[in-house]
Scaffold this motif. Structure first.
Motif, PDB file in Angstrom:
ATOM      1  N   ILE A  22      21.325  79.183  70.339  1.00 34.88           N
ATOM      2  CA  ILE A  22      21.425  78.266  69.453  1.00 34.88           C
ATOM      3  C   ILE A  22      22.613  77.568  68.930  1.00 34.88           C
ATOM      4  N   ASN A  23      23.729  78.713  68.765  1.00 33.10           N
ATOM      5  CA  ASN A  23      25.138  78.149  68.396  1.00 33.10           C
ATOM      6  C   ASN A  23      25.637  77.056  69.517  1.00 33.10           C
ATOM      7  N   SER A  24      25.505  77.492  70.843  1.00 26.71           N
ATOM      8  CA  SER A  24      25.857  76.629  71.865  1.00 26.71           C
ATOM      9  C   SER A  24      25.329  75.248  71.845  1.00 26.71           C
ATOM     10  N   ILE A  25      24.103  75.041  71.134  1.00 30.35           N
ATOM     11  CA  ILE A  25      23.726  73.838  71.032  1.00 30.35           C
ATOM     12  C   ILE A  25      24.005  73.052  69.655  1.00 30.35           C
ATOM     13  N   LEU A  26      24.183  73.733  68.695  1.00 25.24           N
ATOM     14  CA  LEU A  26      24.601  73.235  67.378  1.00 25.24           C
ATOM     15  C   LEU A  26      26.077  72.960  67.587  1.00 25.24           C
ATOM     16  N   ASN A  27      26.938  73.606  68.218  1.00 24.91           N
ATOM     17  CA  ASN A  27      28.375  73.263  68.346  1.00 24.91           C
ATOM     18  C   ASN A  27      28.627  72.235  69.507  1.00 24.91           C
ATOM     19  N   GLN A  28      27.784  71.569  70.068  1.00 20.40           N
ATOM     20  CA  GLN A  28      27.959  70.742  71.024  1.00 20.40           C
ATOM     21  C   GLN A  28      28.855  69.354  70.414  1.00 20.40           C
ATOM     22  N   THR A  29      29.578  68.809  71.338  1.00 21.60           N
ATOM     23  CA  THR A  29      30.543  67.739  70.988  1.00 21.60           C
ATOM     24  C   THR A  29      29.708  66.477  70.728  1.00 21.60           C
ATOM     25  N   TYR A  30      28.744  66.391  71.202  1.00 17.15           N
ATOM     26  CA  TYR A  30      27.600  65.453  70.992  1.00 17.15           C
ATOM     27  C   TYR A  30      26.713  65.797  69.781  1.00 17.15           C
ATOM     28  N   LYS A  31      26.858  65.212  68.725  1.00 13.76           N
ATOM     29  CA  LYS A  31      26.285  65.520  67.487  1.00 13.76           C
ATOM     30  C   LYS A  31      24.966  65.105  67.153  1.00 13.76           C
ATOM     31  N   ASN A  32      24.416  63.977  67.747  1.00 10.86           N
ATOM     32  CA  ASN A  32      23.084  63.315  67.096  1.00 10.86           C
ATOM     33  C   ASN A  32      21.786  63.749  68.339  1.00 10.86           C
ATOM     34  N   ILE A  33      21.706  65.240  67.797  1.00  7.80           N
ATOM     35  CA  ILE A  33      20.724  65.949  68.208  1.00  7.80           C
ATOM     36  C   ILE A  33      19.803  66.570  67.294  1.00  7.80           C
ATOM     37  N   GLU A  34      18.737  66.823  67.853  1.00 11.55           N
ATOM     38  CA  GLU A  34      17.547  67.764  66.963  1.00 11.55           C
ATOM     39  C   GLU A  34      17.246  68.830  67.966  1.00 11.55           C
ATOM     40  N   ILE A  35      17.264  70.100  67.243  1.00 15.88           N
ATOM     41  CA  ILE A  35      16.890  71.393  67.979  1.00 15.88           C
ATOM     42  C   ILE A  35      15.552  71.621  67.812  1.00 15.88           C
ATOM     43  N   ILE A  36      14.452  71.638  68.370  1.00 12.18           N
ATOM     44  CA  ILE A  36      12.939  72.141  68.083  1.00 12.18           C
ATOM     45  C   ILE A  36      13.143  73.603  68.561  1.00 12.18           C
ATOM     46  N   LEU A  37      13.011  74.555  67.744  1.00 13.09           N
ATOM     47  CA  LEU A  37      12.763  75.960  68.106  1.00 13.09           C
ATOM     48  C   LEU A  37      11.326  76.211  67.989  1.00 13.09           C
ATOM     49  N   VAL A  38      10.904  76.707  69.165  1.00 10.42           N
ATOM     50  CA  VAL A  38       9.426  77.137  69.243  1.00 10.42           C
ATOM     51  C   VAL A  38       9.182  78.651  69.097  1.00 10.42           C
ATOM     52  N   ASN A  39       8.735  79.355  68.135  1.00 12.40           N
ATOM     53  CA  ASN A  39       8.538  80.693  68.184  1.00 12.40           C
ATOM     54  C   ASN A  39       7.334  80.982  68.504  1.00 12.40           C
ATOM     55  N   CYS A  46      12.910  86.949  65.872  1.00  8.88           N
ATOM     56  CA  CYS A  46      13.164  85.581  66.523  1.00  8.88           C
ATOM     57  C   CYS A  46      12.888  84.456  65.492  1.00  8.88           C
ATOM     58  N   GLY A  47      11.619  84.604  64.704  1.00  3.01           N
ATOM     59  CA  GLY A  47      11.228  83.670  63.979  1.00  3.01           C
ATOM     60  C   GLY A  47      11.989  83.730  62.704  1.00  3.01           C
ATOM     61  N   SER A  48      12.403  84.545  61.893  1.00  5.56           N
ATOM     62  CA  SER A  48      13.278  84.414  60.827  1.00  5.56           C
ATOM     63  C   SER A  48      14.642  83.975  61.098  1.00  5.56           C
ATOM     64  N   ILE A  49      15.280  84.359  62.405  1.00 12.45           N
ATOM     65  CA  ILE A  49      16.530  83.866  62.811  1.00 12.45           C
ATOM     66  C   ILE A  49      16.556  82.409  62.903  1.00 12.45           C
ATOM     67  N   ALA A  50      15.108  81.810  63.577  1.00  8.02           N
ATOM     68  CA  ALA A  50      15.213  80.318  63.617  1.00  8.02           C
ATOM     69  C   ALA A  50      15.039  79.576  62.144  1.00  8.02           C
ATOM     70  N   GLU A  51      14.391  80.330  61.386  1.00  5.26           N
ATOM     71  CA  GLU A  51      14.313  79.764  59.954  1.00  5.26           C
ATOM     72  C   GLU A  51      15.597  79.734  59.182  1.00  5.26           C
ATOM     73  N   GLU A  52      16.430  80.763  59.605  1.00  4.64           N
ATOM     74  CA  GLU A  52      17.796  80.808  58.906  1.00  4.64           C
ATOM     75  C   GLU A  52      18.569  79.547  59.442  1.00  4.64           C
ATOM     76  N   TYR A  53      18.418  79.137  60.693  1.00  3.74           N
ATOM     77  CA  TYR A  53      19.319  78.239  61.323  1.00  3.74           C
ATOM     78  C   TYR A  53      18.630  76.541  60.646  1.00  3.74           C
ATOM     79  N   ALA A  54      17.268  76.932  60.487  1.00  2.95           N
ATOM     80  CA  ALA A  54      16.807  75.714  59.872  1.00  2.95           C
ATOM     81  C   ALA A  54      17.351  75.178  58.507  1.00  2.95           C
ATOM     82  N   ALA A  55      17.466  76.493  57.748  1.00  2.00           N
ATOM     83  CA  ALA A  55      17.674  76.323  56.417  1.00  2.00           C
ATOM     84  C   ALA A  55      19.160  76.035  56.232  1.00  2.00           C
ATOM     85  N   SER A  56      19.945  76.085  57.196  1.00  2.00           N
ATOM     86  CA  SER A  56      21.456  75.756  57.210  1.00  2.00           C
ATOM     87  C   SER A  56      21.984  74.280  57.836  1.00  2.00           C
ATOM     88  N   ASP A  57      21.082  73.939  58.713  1.00  2.00           N
ATOM     89  CA  ASP A  57      21.302  72.660  59.388  1.00  2.00           C
ATOM     90  C   ASP A  57      20.072  71.838  59.617  1.00  2.00           C
TER      91      ASP A  57
END
Length: 349
Positions: A22-39, A46-57
């Motif tokens: 997930i960090n490798s995607i969030l830190n992309q130099t291209y910023k207009n992205i959406e990340i769809i995490l499918v638990n 994994c589910g709670s980790i995904a939710e933590e990312y959703a809460a912060s970005d």
């Protein structure tokens, strides 16, 4: 605003690797992205980790679903895609930091439908790169539909993998992944590529394909025969639409059949009655005339087919002799993967 890129990430039992992905995607130099995490019903954190990312970005969306396998998870993710372009990233893999930027810039420059980059086979502390089929300093390769399908069938430069490519979302939306099978990409990729007018191959490696011991490709079971089933299903498609590729398709099926037959012998306890080996033998014998025509220009494949038709064990003996000859340098070793130097940054994105 730049076009949005949707990145679909199926997640199941990858707690150890998920942050890196997930960090490798969030830190992309291209910023207009959406990340769809499918638990996909993962029993770990994994589910709670995904939710933590959703809460912060706000670019992160999380879908929680009952476990249904990789295909089902990707299909669920596609229902939430809003980007003009789509990528798939497996949750134990990761992207180089400028991967999306390079892919979308190339896509727009060439007005392509799909762009694929080269990739690394990534291990815990080293990388392997396929110098036989990719040359990082070479210019992008432009393929039309016919040349693309040829390369896809050969599966050398153009891989059947869904990941490692940037797609125009419009060509994907009504082509779901087949559920309940392994190697689901083999059942799927040719349907997508059949719609492509222009495909670009970038020789620069931008994707890190992680090799872990507990992956589905590490321990052989009869379920791995889904690979053969996918190739045979694709062969019907090839016969209907790409007659010039029928022989090449037969060659791939034959080579893959030999590999699986040998693996079944090495794992004979998983095929005690020989049912799966019999299925491979029956297919080769039933299609022997067509296979002979397909391998006519390949000396080694002709020998292997002849020996297999006499008795499958003879082919195993032939393979062992060929290996010894390579060790003695009587016949050349095929070029392939080479270890490359890495930086710590590549493993800590």
């Amino acid at each position: 605003m730049p076009d949005k890129v949707s990145v679909v990430v199926p997640i199941y039992k990858v707690e150890k690797y998920l942050h890196r992905c997930i960090n490798s995607i969030l830190n992309q130099t291209y910023k207009n992205i959406e990340i769809i995490l499918v638990n996909d019903g993962s029993p770990d954190r994994c589910g709670s980790i995904a939710e933590e990312y959703a809460a912060s970005d706000p670019r992160v969306k999380v879908i929680h679903k009952k476990n249904g396998g990789l295909s089902d998870a990707r299909n669920a993710g596609m229902q939430h895609v809003t980007g003009i372009y789509t990528m798939f990233v497996d949750s134990d893999d990761w992207l180089g930091l400028s991967a999306i930027d390079i892919l979308i810039t190339t896509c727009k420059r060439y007005k392509a439908d799909v762009v694929q980059s080269a990739f690394y086979y990534a291990y815990e502390d080293y990388l392997l790169f396929d110098h036989k089929h990719y040359s990082p300093k070479s210019k992008p390769v432009i393929l039309n539909r016919e040349s693309l399908m040829y390369e896809l069938v050969k599966n050398e430069r153009i891989k059947n993998f869904a990941w490692g490519k940037l797609y125009k979302t419009s060509i994907l939306q009504d082509i779901p992944f087949k559920k309940g099978v392994l190697f689901e990409d083999v059942f799927w990729a040719h349907h997508v590529m059949d719609r492509v007018k222009k495909f670009i191959l970038i020789n620069q490696p931008l994707y890190f394909y992680f090799q872990r011991s507990d992956s589905i490709v590490a321990a052989y079971t009869p379920r791995n025969l889904d690979m053969l089933a996918g190739l045979k299903e694709r062969h019907i498609f090839i016969e209907e639409k790409y007659q010039d590729l029928v022989n090449e398709s037969y060659i791939v099926i034959f080579r893959t059949s030999l590999i699986h037959y040998n693996l079944l012998i090495m794992n004979w306890r998983k095929d005690k009655r020989g049912t799966y080996r019999k299925g491979i033998r029956d297919y080769i014998r039933k299609n022997s005339t067509k296979l002979k025509k397909a391998v006519d220009d390949d000396k080694f494949l002709k020998i292997q087919l002849t020996m297999f038709l006499v008795h499958p064990v003879l082919n195993i003996v032939f393979s062992a002799v060929k290996k010894v000859l390579r060790q003695l340098e009587i016949i050349s070793e095929p070029s392939g993967l080479h270890k490359v130097s890495i930086t710590q940054k590549e493993f800590s994105t």
